[in-house]
Design a protein around this motif. Structure first.
Motif, PDB file in Angstrom:
ATOM      1  N   ALA A   1       1.174  -1.141  -0.066  1.00 43.24           N
ATOM      2  CA  ALA A   1      -0.001  -0.239  -0.111  1.00 43.24           C
ATOM      3  C   ALA A   1       0.859   1.741  -0.372  1.00 43.24           C
ATOM      4  O   ALA A   1       1.778   0.855   0.647  1.00 43.24           O
ATOM      5  N   ASP A   2       0.231   2.686  -0.313  1.00 42.64           N
ATOM      6  CA  ASP A   2       0.060   3.202  -0.006  1.00 42.64           C
ATOM      7  C   ASP A   2       2.050   3.596  -0.797  1.00 42.64           C
ATOM      8  O   ASP A   2       3.329   4.617  -1.004  1.00 42.64           O
ATOM      9  N   THR A   3       1.971   3.318  -1.585  1.00 38.02           N
ATOM     10  CA  THR A   3       3.925   3.795  -2.762  1.00 38.02           C
ATOM     11  C   THR A   3       3.517   5.511  -3.459  1.00 38.02           C
ATOM     12  O   THR A   3       4.815   5.665  -2.774  1.00 38.02           O
ATOM     13  N   HIS A   4       2.234   5.599  -3.108  1.00 42.40           N
ATOM     14  CA  HIS A   4       2.430   6.829  -3.825  1.00 42.40           C
ATOM     15  C   HIS A   4       3.366   8.166  -4.971  1.00 42.40           C
ATOM     16  O   HIS A   4       3.968   8.415  -4.641  1.00 42.40           O
ATOM     17  N   PHE A   5       3.156   6.538  -6.304  1.00 40.77           N
ATOM     18  CA  PHE A   5       4.233   6.946  -7.037  1.00 40.77           C
ATOM     19  C   PHE A   5       4.034   8.686  -7.748  1.00 40.77           C
ATOM     20  O   PHE A   5       2.451   9.337  -7.538  1.00 40.77           O
ATOM     21  N   GLY A   6       5.375   9.773  -7.500  1.00 47.54           N
ATOM     22  CA  GLY A   6       5.119  10.781  -8.296  1.00 47.54           C
ATOM     23  C   GLY A   6       4.619  11.431  -7.544  1.00 47.54           C
ATOM     24  O   GLY A   6       5.009  13.528  -7.492  1.00 47.54           O
ATOM     25  N   HIS A   7       4.446  11.521  -6.098  1.00 47.49           N
ATOM     26  CA  HIS A   7       4.578  12.911  -4.898  1.00 47.49           C
ATOM     27  C   HIS A   7       5.188  12.506  -4.371  1.00 47.49           C
ATOM     28  O   HIS A   7       6.025  11.838  -3.110  1.00 47.49           O
TER      29      HIS A   7
ATOM     30  N   VAL B   1       8.954  -9.760  -6.587  1.00 43.74           N
ATOM     31  CA  VAL B   1       7.491 -10.358  -7.402  1.00 43.74           C
ATOM     32  C   VAL B   1       7.762 -10.739  -8.794  1.00 43.74           C
ATOM     33  O   VAL B   1       8.538  -9.943  -9.463  1.00 43.74           O
ATOM     34  N   GLY B   2       6.882 -11.952  -9.348  1.00 44.98           N
ATOM     35  CA  GLY B   2       7.354 -12.261 -10.623  1.00 44.98           C
ATOM     36  C   GLY B   2       6.317 -12.179 -11.464  1.00 44.98           C
ATOM     37  O   GLY B   2       5.513 -11.694 -10.948  1.00 44.98           O
ATOM     38  N   PRO B   3       6.661 -11.884 -12.777  1.00 51.25           N
ATOM     39  CA  PRO B   3       5.609 -12.329 -13.545  1.00 51.25           C
ATOM     40  C   PRO B   3       4.353 -13.178 -13.233  1.00 51.25           C
ATOM     41  O   PRO B   3       3.004 -12.258 -14.134  1.00 51.25           O
ATOM     42  N   ASP B   4       4.429 -13.921 -12.610  1.00 52.71           N
ATOM     43  CA  ASP B   4       2.600 -14.915 -12.517  1.00 52.71           C
ATOM     44  C   ASP B   4       2.399 -14.512 -11.779  1.00 52.71           C
ATOM     45  O   ASP B   4       1.215 -15.239 -11.086  1.00 52.71           O
ATOM     46  N   ASP B   5       2.871 -13.461 -10.365  1.00 51.36           N
ATOM     47  CA  ASP B   5       2.200 -13.487  -8.880  1.00 51.36           C
ATOM     48  C   ASP B   5       1.481 -12.073  -8.973  1.00 51.36           C
ATOM     49  O   ASP B   5       1.106 -11.408 -10.023  1.00 51.36           O
ATOM     50  N   THR B   6       0.795 -13.115  -7.484  1.00 49.85           N
ATOM     51  CA  THR B   6      -0.530 -11.221  -7.660  1.00 49.85           C
ATOM     52  C   THR B   6      -0.044 -10.254  -6.639  1.00 49.85           C
ATOM     53  O   THR B   6       0.766 -11.035  -5.693  1.00 49.85           O
ATOM     54  N   VAL B   7      -0.519  -9.208  -6.751  1.00 45.40           N
ATOM     55  CA  VAL B   7      -0.213  -8.512  -5.850  1.00 45.40           C
ATOM     56  C   VAL B   7      -1.828  -7.554  -5.422  1.00 45.40           C
ATOM     57  O   VAL B   7      -1.552  -7.322  -6.345  1.00 45.40           O
ATOM     58  N   TRP B   8      -1.759  -7.317  -4.532  1.00 47.82           N
ATOM     59  CA  TRP B   8      -3.058  -6.321  -4.481  1.00 47.82           C
ATOM     60  C   TRP B   8      -2.511  -5.143  -3.134  1.00 47.82           C
ATOM     61  O   TRP B   8      -2.257  -5.419  -2.141  1.00 47.82           O
ATOM     62  N   HIS B   9      -2.521  -4.549  -4.046  1.00 46.94           N
ATOM     63  CA  HIS B   9      -2.364  -2.792  -3.941  1.00 46.94           C
ATOM     64  C   HIS B   9      -3.727  -2.556  -3.041  1.00 46.94           C
ATOM     65  O   HIS B   9      -4.731  -1.716  -3.412  1.00 46.94           O
ATOM     66  N   LEU B  10      -3.086  -2.239  -1.447  1.00 45.58           N
ATOM     67  CA  LEU B  10      -4.170  -1.137  -0.799  1.00 45.58           C
ATOM     68  C   LEU B  10      -4.189   0.168  -0.297  1.00 45.58           C
ATOM     69  O   LEU B  10      -4.385   1.021   0.617  1.00 45.58           O
ATOM     70  N   GLY B  11      -4.176   0.203  -2.052  1.00 49.72           N
ATOM     71  CA  GLY B  11      -4.629   1.994  -2.302  1.00 49.72           C
ATOM     72  C   GLY B  11      -2.649   3.320  -2.261  1.00 49.72           C
ATOM     73  O   GLY B  11      -2.387   2.469  -2.228  1.00 49.72           O
ATOM     74  N   ASP B  12      -3.742   4.123  -2.306  1.00 47.68           N
ATOM     75  CA  ASP B  12      -2.633   5.333  -3.248  1.00 47.68           C
ATOM     76  C   ASP B  12      -1.278   4.713  -3.849  1.00 47.68           C
ATOM     77  O   ASP B  12       0.042   5.074  -3.317  1.00 47.68           O
ATOM     78  N   PHE B  13      -1.699   4.130  -4.254  1.00 46.94           N
ATOM     79  CA  PHE B  13      -1.289   4.039  -5.887  1.00 46.94           C
ATOM     80  C   PHE B  13       0.341   5.519  -6.307  1.00 46.94           C
ATOM     81  O   PHE B  13       1.563   5.455  -6.041  1.00 46.94           O
ATOM     82  N   ALA B  14      -0.627   6.060  -6.754  1.00 42.16           N
ATOM     83  CA  ALA B  14       0.441   7.463  -7.467  1.00 42.16           C
ATOM     84  C   ALA B  14      -0.485   8.351  -6.906  1.00 42.16           C
ATOM     85  O   ALA B  14      -1.865   8.641  -6.325  1.00 42.16           O
ATOM     86  N   TYR B  15       0.173   9.943  -6.660  1.00 43.95           N
ATOM     87  CA  TYR B  15      -0.309  11.215  -6.670  1.00 43.95           C
ATOM     88  C   TYR B  15       0.290  12.119  -7.055  1.00 43.95           C
ATOM     89  O   TYR B  15       1.337  11.993  -7.040  1.00 43.95           O
TER      90      TYR B  15
ATOM     91  N   ASP C   1      -0.700  -2.668   9.114  1.00 42.48           N
ATOM     92  CA  ASP C   1      -0.478  -1.780   7.979  1.00 42.48           C
ATOM     93  C   ASP C   1       0.301  -2.549   7.268  1.00 42.48           C
ATOM     94  O   ASP C   1       1.583  -3.000   7.480  1.00 42.48           O
ATOM     95  N   VAL C   2       0.226  -2.292   5.962  1.00 40.17           N
ATOM     96  CA  VAL C   2       1.334  -3.326   4.931  1.00 40.17           C
ATOM     97  C   VAL C   2       1.891  -2.556   4.210  1.00 40.17           C
ATOM     98  O   VAL C   2       1.890  -2.677   2.849  1.00 40.17           O
ATOM     99  N   GLY C   3       1.724  -1.145   4.420  1.00 43.26           N
ATOM    100  CA  GLY C   3       2.080  -0.261   3.271  1.00 43.26           C
ATOM    101  C   GLY C   3       3.445  -0.275   3.104  1.00 43.26           C
ATOM    102  O   GLY C   3       4.450  -0.554   3.814  1.00 43.26           O
ATOM    103  N   VAL C   4       4.126   0.372   2.456  1.00 42.18           N
ATOM    104  CA  VAL C   4       5.987   0.351   1.956  1.00 42.18           C
ATOM    105  C   VAL C   4       6.093   1.018   3.133  1.00 42.18           C
ATOM    106  O   VAL C   4       7.529   0.681   3.316  1.00 42.18           O
TER     107      VAL C   4
END
Length: 186
Positions: free
Chosen positions: A7-13, A42-56, A144-147
């Motif tokens: 969660a909370d990568t906030h790319f661009g912020h 994370v590999g190409p065949d894996d699954t990721v659940w992003h719990l919000g605030d990907f970019a801002y 909290d699983v944020g970065v």
């Protein structure tokens, strides 16, 4: 195939670097560092659940480019910064405001925000969240699983479970704790 959570990568912020004391000199280094950390686990065949605030505050073109650079099938649980802009238009495998999944027999309630109560919490359901950037302490059933908390990379359920074991237990009250109605006479 492995399932990851973040969660909370906030790319661009750019301001998130100082606000959250992230170890990057500028926003380009930040964004590329998070992409590198993501793709290292994370590999190409894996699954990721992003719990919000990907970019801002990232441009639509940069947001899409970053998304394309990230490994795995990506699901989004919407955060407060995800309702406007390019994030919602990205080709996520799914988008939710709140959802439940089962990982290795464990029910997980996924929401950007920490919840005080959630379905089946008395039956062992665990709630994963972001938003607080490590400022809200977890419990043995909510974390909290944020970065900012998880070393800037997505984490697996076994990694989360290890951290949950170090958290304080929730104090559940069973049905015997229900207070009987008291008749009040005037």
């Amino acid at each position: 195939m492995t399932t990851f959570f973040t969660a909370d990568t906030h790319f661009g912020h750019a301001n998130v670097i100082g606000m959250c004391h992230r170890p990057y000199a500028n926003i380009t280094e930040h964004d590329m560092g998070l992409v590198e950390a993501w793709n290292a686990v994370v590999g190409p065949d894996d699954t990721v659940w992003h719990l919000g605030d990907f970019a801002y505050r990232a441009s639509p073109k940069w947001t899409r480019r970053l998304f394309e650079m990230l490994n795995g099938s990506k699901h989004l649980v919407l955060g407060n910064h995800d309702f406007k802009g390019e994030t919602r238009r990205l080709p996520w495998a799914s988008q939710h405001q709140l959802t439940e999944i089962v990982e290795d027999g464990q029910t997980l309630v996924l929401c950007h925000y920490s919840l005080r109560v959630w379905r089946n919490m008395r039956r062992g359901a665990v709630q994963l969240y972001g938003h607080s950037h490590g400022r809200l302490p977890g419990t043995a059933q909510s974390i909290d699983v944020g970065v900012d908390v998880m070393g800037y990379a997505p984490v697996t359920w076994p990694q989360i479970k290890q951290r949950l074991e170090l958290q304080p237990k929730l104090d559940f009250r069973d049905d015997s704790d229900v207070v009987e109605a008291i008749e009040i006479k005037p």
